[in-house]
Design a protein around this motif. Structure first.
Motif, PDB file in Angstrom:
ATOM      1  N   GLU A  98      -2.264  -8.628  -1.780  1.00 41.97           N
ATOM      2  CA  GLU A  98      -3.145  -7.516  -1.432  1.00 41.97           C
ATOM      3  C   GLU A  98      -2.526  -6.232  -1.951  1.00 41.97           C
ATOM      4  N   LYS A 143      -7.805  -2.874  -3.731  1.00 42.62           N
ATOM      5  CA  LYS A 143      -8.517  -1.661  -3.344  1.00 42.62           C
ATOM      6  C   LYS A 143      -8.080  -0.526  -4.253  1.00 42.62           C
ATOM      7  N   LEU A 158      -3.410  -2.346  -2.072  1.00 44.49           N
ATOM      8  CA  LEU A 158      -4.319  -1.359  -1.504  1.00 44.49           C
ATOM      9  C   LEU A 158      -3.923   0.047  -1.958  1.00 44.49           C
ATOM     10  N   ARG A 173       0.855  -1.183   0.000  1.00 39.89           N
ATOM     11  CA  ARG A 173       0.000   0.000   0.000  1.00 39.89           C
ATOM     12  C   ARG A 173       0.893   1.236   0.000  1.00 39.89           C
ATOM     13  N   HIS A 186     -12.474  -3.811  -3.562  1.00 42.72           N
ATOM     14  CA  HIS A 186     -12.751  -2.693  -2.656  1.00 42.72           C
ATOM     15  C   HIS A 186     -12.689  -1.373  -3.421  1.00 42.72           C
TER      16      HIS A 186
END
Length: 561
Positions: free
Chosen positions: A98, A127, A100, A67, A158
């Motif tokens: 993941e 996301k 993000l 992220r 997301h």
């Protein structure tokens, strides 16, 4: 950059703000013990090529979360995410990814390629922070999924604003290829409309898919959406394992969902999460409690997140299970709840003490199925007096392992109440019959006393008979008799040391037999003689000691065989 990682199964949840060069070196070392890394890009410049090269060399990485600070320039983020996705494309061991706060308009092509090539990937979370995601972008992703040989276990989308078209594209593919449906689907803030919810309901209703759980975190629910989702849930052959939904800014959506599920309580998903932000009124708490209390078996978990709930509402919910205590959810989690008192109705004037009384009444019932209770409520607290009520109710409870509250105001007297519950040292019998189940109580900000912590550690042992033995030995014998000097000696030598006791032990066994047959009084039988018991322990090299329960005419006692 900041980094947290899991090394050899031990998770370090703290973030280490390290120089970029040190993080790159950590990645390049390819430590086989490091299997999860979370990296946060906190500033710029970061050379995406160097970071990509370091990641590409790490073939032991199993889980990666990336992220960045959302204030970073969009163009730089796009360059960075392209480099990262290209770098990890050769990692065939990665099973959790993941990403993000990424740019959705650019990332989907690279994501599609990665998903298609990496068959080991089992969980995927994306996301989007900026950049529109079109239906064509999502179709590209779905097409990549269709080319995989093995399905994903979990997919999280997301803030991609998929809308009805994107959701329809995904559900159509999964309905036509039920064997490729993920076990868990999580959709957060994707602007789903009534058509999209209807498509989701079709997946829920189809028992032939692999779907086990679904999360719908949307703040707005079109008029008929709750009805279509609830109808699908209650019409399945078997309940979902897990269902989470955000009820939006009022409890109307929650009430509508509860009404839908009330017609068949046994098809309520085994783990149910209802999120705010809104108030969860007394009527909603009553309706939810009544539905769950009619089940034939308890839920695995019920969690209410970010609601305003009155103390009276909590009482009403607990009281719903009075007639069916074995239907109480095994894990009750009231998380980030704002506890209010609504004085608009004279019956609403309830307090924490009344809530504790309702909880204690459930815990006192021997068939109560509650195992974990977590109450993180503003305005809810545990003090010495309230803790004494809970400990009293737990004396006959062998199911509850955890009771946590956000605010715990215990003094030494309060911890003494708890210690006495876990190990009543009045007699051997009371020690053996103490609570051997509770393993956690209080809060992270109020750690237990050393004595209570010792008992919690003992109670973690799954063999509860052994826990009873450990407590008896610890408190009635080991504390006032030094065993160390005799450990390891041969039985013959021990017999010499304890020859005077041998005769007494034989007489005691005869007395027990006479007591059992009614020829002697109990007082003579159960008189404490720690020396005799120590002799038995040592004579048998400590490993032959067995506790059994001996039932006399009037009461049950513990003896050593």
């Amino acid at each position: 950059m900041k980094i947290s990682f899991e090394r050899g199964g031990d998770i370090d949840n703290s973030y280490h703000d390290l120089p970029t060069s040190q993080i790159l070196r950590l990645l390049e070392e390819n430590d086989p013990q490091i299997n999860h890394i979370e990296i946060i890009i906190t500033n710029w410049p970061v050379d995406h090529i160097d970071l990509g090269m370091a990641l590409s060399k790490n073939t032991n990485l199993r889980s990666l979360l990336l992220r960045h600070n959302q204030r970073l320039d969009k163009a730089k983020v796009r360059l960075y995410q392209r480099g990262i996705l290209e770098a990890i494309s050769n990692n065939r061991h990665l099973n959790n990814l993941e990403l993000l706060a990424f740019d959705g308009s650019v990332a989907f092509q690279e994501l599609a390629s990665f998903l298609e090539q990496n068959e080991n990937l089992k969980s995927f979370h994306f996301k989007c922070s900026f950049g529109p995601v079109t239906r064509d972008d999502f179709v590209t992703l779905v097409t990549a999924l269709s080319k995989r040989k093995s399905p994903l276990e979990k997919i999280v989308i997301h803030s991609c604003q998929l809308g009805d078209d994107g959701i329809k594209a995904m559900t159509t593919y999964f309905l036509n290829h039920v064997e490729m449906t993920p076990k868990t689907i999580c959709l957060h803030r994707n602007k789903i409309g009534e058509t999209g919810y209807s498509a989701i309901a079709e997946i829920i209703l189809n028992d032939d898919t692999r779907l086990e759980g679904i999360e719908l975190d949307e703040l707005e629910w079109p008029s008929n959406s709750i009805r279509s989702i609830g109808s699908a849930l209650k019409s399945r052959r078997h309940p979902l394992n897990w269902f989470s939904f955000n009820s939006g800014h009022s409890d109307r959506s929650a009430m509508d969902m509860i009404r839908q599920l009330s017609s068949n309580p046994d098809l309520v998903p085994e783990s149910l999460v209802i999120c705010g932000p809104s108030s969860f009124g007394n009527d909603a708490m009553r309706a939810l409690g009544n539905v769950l209390a009619r089940r034939n078996s308890p839920l695995e978990m019920l969690r209410l997140d970010y609601f305003s709930v009155s103390n009276r509402g909590l009482c009403i919910f607990m009281e719903a299970f009075r007639e069916n205590c074995n239907a109480v959810p095994r894990f009750l989690d009231f998380n980030q709840i704002y506890c209010i008192d609504d004085y608009s109705d004279e019956d609403d004037d309830a307090s924490t003490a009344e809530t504790i009384a309702a909880i204690s009444e459930l815990l006192r019932n021997q068939i109560c199925s509650l195992e974990r209770l977590c109450i993180d409520c503003n305005g809810f607290y545990l003090d010495n007096e309230l803790t004494s009520h809970i400990t009293e109710s737990l004396k006959s409870n062998d199911a509850t392992t955890t009771i946590l509250a956000d605010v715990v105001q215990l003094t030494s007297n309060g911890w003494d109440h708890l210690a006495n519950l876990l190990c009543d040292t009045t007699s051997i019998d009371s020690t053996y019959s103490s609570n051997h189940t509770l393993c956690e109580f209080g809060s992270t900000t109020s750690p237990p006393s050393n004595q209570v912590r010792l008992y919690f550690n003992m109670n973690n042992n799954a063999n509860k008979q052994m826990v009873g033995r450990m407590k008896v030995i610890h408190h009635h014998f080991a504390c006032n008799f030094n065993l160390d000097q005799f450990v390891g000696l041969q039985p013959a030598l021990l017999t010499e040391f304890f020859h005077p006791v041998d005769q007494a032990f034989a007489e005691r066994r005869q007395l027990i037999s006479r007591c059992d047959s009614g020829e002697a009084t109990e007082d003579g039988c159960w008189e404490n003689n720690s020396l005799t018991i120590h002799y038995l322990m040592l004579k048998n090299n400590l490993d032959m000691v067995e506790f059994t329960k001996f039932r006399s005419r009037k009461r049950r006692m513990i003896i050593l065989e």
